[in-house]
Design an enzyme around this catalytic site. Structure first.
Site, PDB file in Angstrom:
ATOM      1  N   LYS A  94       0.826  -1.213   0.000  1.00 50.50           N
ATOM      2  CA  LYS A  94       0.000   0.000   0.000  1.00 50.50           C
ATOM      3  C   LYS A  94       0.859   1.261   0.000  1.00 50.50           C
ATOM      4  O   LYS A  94       0.461   2.292  -0.527  1.00 50.50           O
ATOM      5  CB  LYS A  94      -0.951  -0.001   1.202  1.00 50.50           C
ATOM      6  CG  LYS A  94      -1.966  -1.143   1.188  1.00 50.50           C
ATOM      7  CD  LYS A  94      -3.088  -0.913   0.203  1.00 50.50           C
ATOM      8  CE  LYS A  94      -4.076  -2.069   0.186  1.00 50.50           C
ATOM      9  NZ  LYS A  94      -5.086  -1.959  -0.872  1.00 50.50           N
ATOM     10  N   GLU A 116      -9.922   5.728   3.083  1.00 51.78           N
ATOM     11  CA  GLU A 116     -10.676   4.630   3.678  1.00 51.78           C
ATOM     12  C   GLU A 116      -9.683   3.505   3.963  1.00 51.78           C
ATOM     13  O   GLU A 116      -8.612   3.467   3.363  1.00 51.78           O
ATOM     14  CB  GLU A 116     -11.747   4.125   2.699  1.00 51.78           C
ATOM     15  CG  GLU A 116     -11.247   3.186   1.592  1.00 51.78           C
ATOM     16  CD  GLU A 116     -10.241   3.802   0.626  1.00 51.78           C
ATOM     17  OE1 GLU A 116     -10.296   5.028   0.419  1.00 51.78           O
ATOM     18  OE2 GLU A 116      -9.390   3.066   0.084  1.00 51.78           O
ATOM     19  N   SER A 377       1.737  -9.698  -0.845  1.00 54.59           N
ATOM     20  CA  SER A 377       1.367  -8.277  -0.730  1.00 54.59           C
ATOM     21  C   SER A 377       1.641  -7.675   0.642  1.00 54.59           C
ATOM     22  O   SER A 377       1.811  -6.462   0.761  1.00 54.59           O
ATOM     23  CB  SER A 377      -0.114  -8.109  -1.081  1.00 54.59           C
ATOM     24  OG  SER A 377      -0.897  -8.963  -0.271  1.00 54.59           O
TER      25      SER A 377
HETATM   26  C1  PLP Z   1      -1.664  -7.015   2.735  1.00 56.15           C
HETATM   27  C2  PLP Z   1      -2.778  -6.711   1.808  1.00 56.15           C
HETATM   28  N1  PLP Z   1      -2.848  -7.384   0.643  1.00 56.15           N
HETATM   29  C3  PLP Z   1      -3.840  -7.156  -0.246  1.00 56.15           C
HETATM   30  C4  PLP Z   1      -4.838  -6.240   0.023  1.00 56.15           C
HETATM   31  C5  PLP Z   1      -5.919  -6.063  -0.986  1.00 56.15           C
HETATM   32  O1  PLP Z   1      -5.830  -4.868  -1.679  1.00 56.15           O
HETATM   33  P1  PLP Z   1      -5.504  -4.810  -3.236  1.00 56.15           P
HETATM   34  O2  PLP Z   1      -6.375  -5.810  -3.898  1.00 56.15           O
HETATM   35  O3  PLP Z   1      -5.825  -3.417  -3.603  1.00 56.15           O
HETATM   36  O4  PLP Z   1      -4.067  -5.134  -3.417  1.00 56.15           O
HETATM   37  C6  PLP Z   1      -4.807  -5.510   1.236  1.00 56.15           C
HETATM   38  C7  PLP Z   1      -5.839  -4.522   1.533  1.00 56.15           C
HETATM   39  O5  PLP Z   1      -5.933  -3.971   2.584  1.00 56.15           O
HETATM   40  C8  PLP Z   1      -3.746  -5.748   2.144  1.00 56.15           C
HETATM   41  O6  PLP Z   1      -3.656  -5.106   3.304  1.00 56.15           O
END
Ligand code: PLP
Length: 391
Positions: A94, A116, A377
């Site tokens: 993020k 948000e 992620s």
């Molecule tokens: C660690 C992590 N991975 C994935 C996501 C999903 O978001 P996005 O699909 O935008 O990558 C989030 C959302 O809060 C997150 O905190």
């Protein structure tokens, strides 16, 4: 076959085929247009890129590592590589998007950032960037998420952000997004709305993908250096709104790699949704028989969203990416498996991507010794309370 023109600029008013657009109240049209204009200018300005690249390097810790998952690969019989966004400052991808948008807010002369958050990772990243650049931050978060992500709420407050509990609807990400957008209407002159994923009205889906493209671009270079074949056979990422997946896919859209987005079973907008409009964009959405947007349910707060970014809907329709689902029950064993084999505790969101790789390798869907790039992620620290409860 990959098309050369995929994942470039959307059409007029942010259309990806029939998806995307800018479905906002009259009062927000000029604000969205101003964000688009500022982004176009900034993105064409080498000084903006230089400032952003420097912050990504010295503050966020980029480039993040590409880690071969040796023991997991040996167990599964496929070659798994992890793109380590869990190692980025604040613990997830993020921060890439937020540093870009915070710099843009500053360039536009704004003094306040609104955001948000679901899992709290986007909120923490926003609070961090605001502190770094001397901006005020106001974060909207559903009461349910405040409870399950208490650690991140405390982190946001420590960083000087105001956290506003959202008590409407399901008290999760959908409602906090609605509330943040409603609030933006009241303060567009001084506040910048920093959206956390590839959703919302144009230019957000495109702009956020461009800010997250750094994941895919880095991984592409790292794969070229690491693999004799140059590119992975599969590129896998979890999907909430779809930003880590979009950023990763953007780096590989013009290669033959198969792109796989993993949705939570209870928030599977593509697998179980119909087209509709929510939060300013048209895409696949979970809906009841009357067309009302229905609730999403996932153990991972960041995947608890009934929609999906419009570009993913487009990639799905054109057959360039495939979207699969993983249940809550598969996610916790995937966390344990990665922890025990690689010494890495993934976020529950990221564990969805790992869970699909495990299932697909064990069922033979992934050919033996194919190469699978997985975007990790985020890290699992924020999920320890949920995991303790689950075990
Ligand atoms: C660690 C992590 N991975 C994935 C996501 C999903 O978001 P996005 O699909 O935008 O990558 C989030 C959302 O809060 C997150 O905190």
């Amino acid at each position: 076959m990959p098309a050369a023109s995929v994942m470039t600029e959307p059409g007029e008013l942010g259309r990806f085929g029939e998806y995307g657009g800018r479905y906002v109240p009259e009062s927000l049209v000029p604000a969205c247009a101003a964000v688009e204009e500022a982004f176009r200018e900034a993105w064409a300005d080498p000084r903006f890129h230089r400032d952003l690249d420097r912050l990504l390097a010295v503050h966020a810790g980029r480039p993040t590592a590409l880690t071969p998952a040796w023991r997991l690969s040996a167990e599964l019989g496929v070659n798994v590589l992890l793109k380590r966004e869990d190692l980025a400052h604040t613990g997830s991808h993020k921060i890439n998007n937020v540093l870009g948008q915070a710099l843009l807010a500053q360039r536009m002369g704004k003094t306040r950032i609104l955001a948000e958050t679901g899992a709290g990772q986007h909120g923490v990243a926003t609070a961090t960037a605001a502190a770094l650049l001397g901006l005020e931050a106001t974060i909207f978060m559903g009461e349910v998420d405040i409870e399950r992500q208490a650690l991140n709420v405390f982190r946001m407050k420590m960083l000087g952000a105001e956290v506003i509990p959202v008590t409407s609807g399901t008290r999760t990400l959908k409602d906090s997004t609605s509330e943040a957008m409603r609030h933006w209407v009241t303060c567009v002159d001084e506040a910048y709305y920093c959206l956390g994923s590839v959703m919302g009205p144009h230019p957000y889906p495109w702009m956020v993908r461009e800010f997250q493209r750094v994941i895919g671009d880095e991984a592409r270079r790292q794969c070229a250096a690491e693999l004799t074949t140059g590119n992975p056979d599969y590129v896998v990422a979890c999907i909430g709104g779809g930003s880590n997946a979009a950023g990763t896919f953007a780096g590989f859209a013009d290669t033959p790699a198969q792109l796989i987005g993993v949705e939570a079973e209870g928030g599977a907008a593509i697998a179980a949704g119909k087209t509709g409009v929510l939060h300013g964009f048209r895409s696949y959405l979970l809906q009841d028989e009357n067309g009302q947007v229905s609730e999403a349910h996932s153990i991972a707060a960041g995947l608890d969203y009934p929609g999906i970014g419009p570009e993913h809907a487009y990639l799905k329709d054109m057959g360039r990416a495939r979207y699969v689902t993983v249940s809550d029950a598969e996610v916790i064993p995937a966390v344990h498996r990665l922890a025990r084999t690689e010494g890495i505790l993934p976020a529950l969101e990221s564990a969805h991507a790992i869970a699909w790789v495990i299932r697909a390798a064990e069922s033979g869907e992934l050919p033996p010794w194919s190469t699978v790039l997985v975007t990790l992620s985020g890290r699992g620290d924020k999920d320890m309370a949920t995991l303790m409860e689950a075990s």
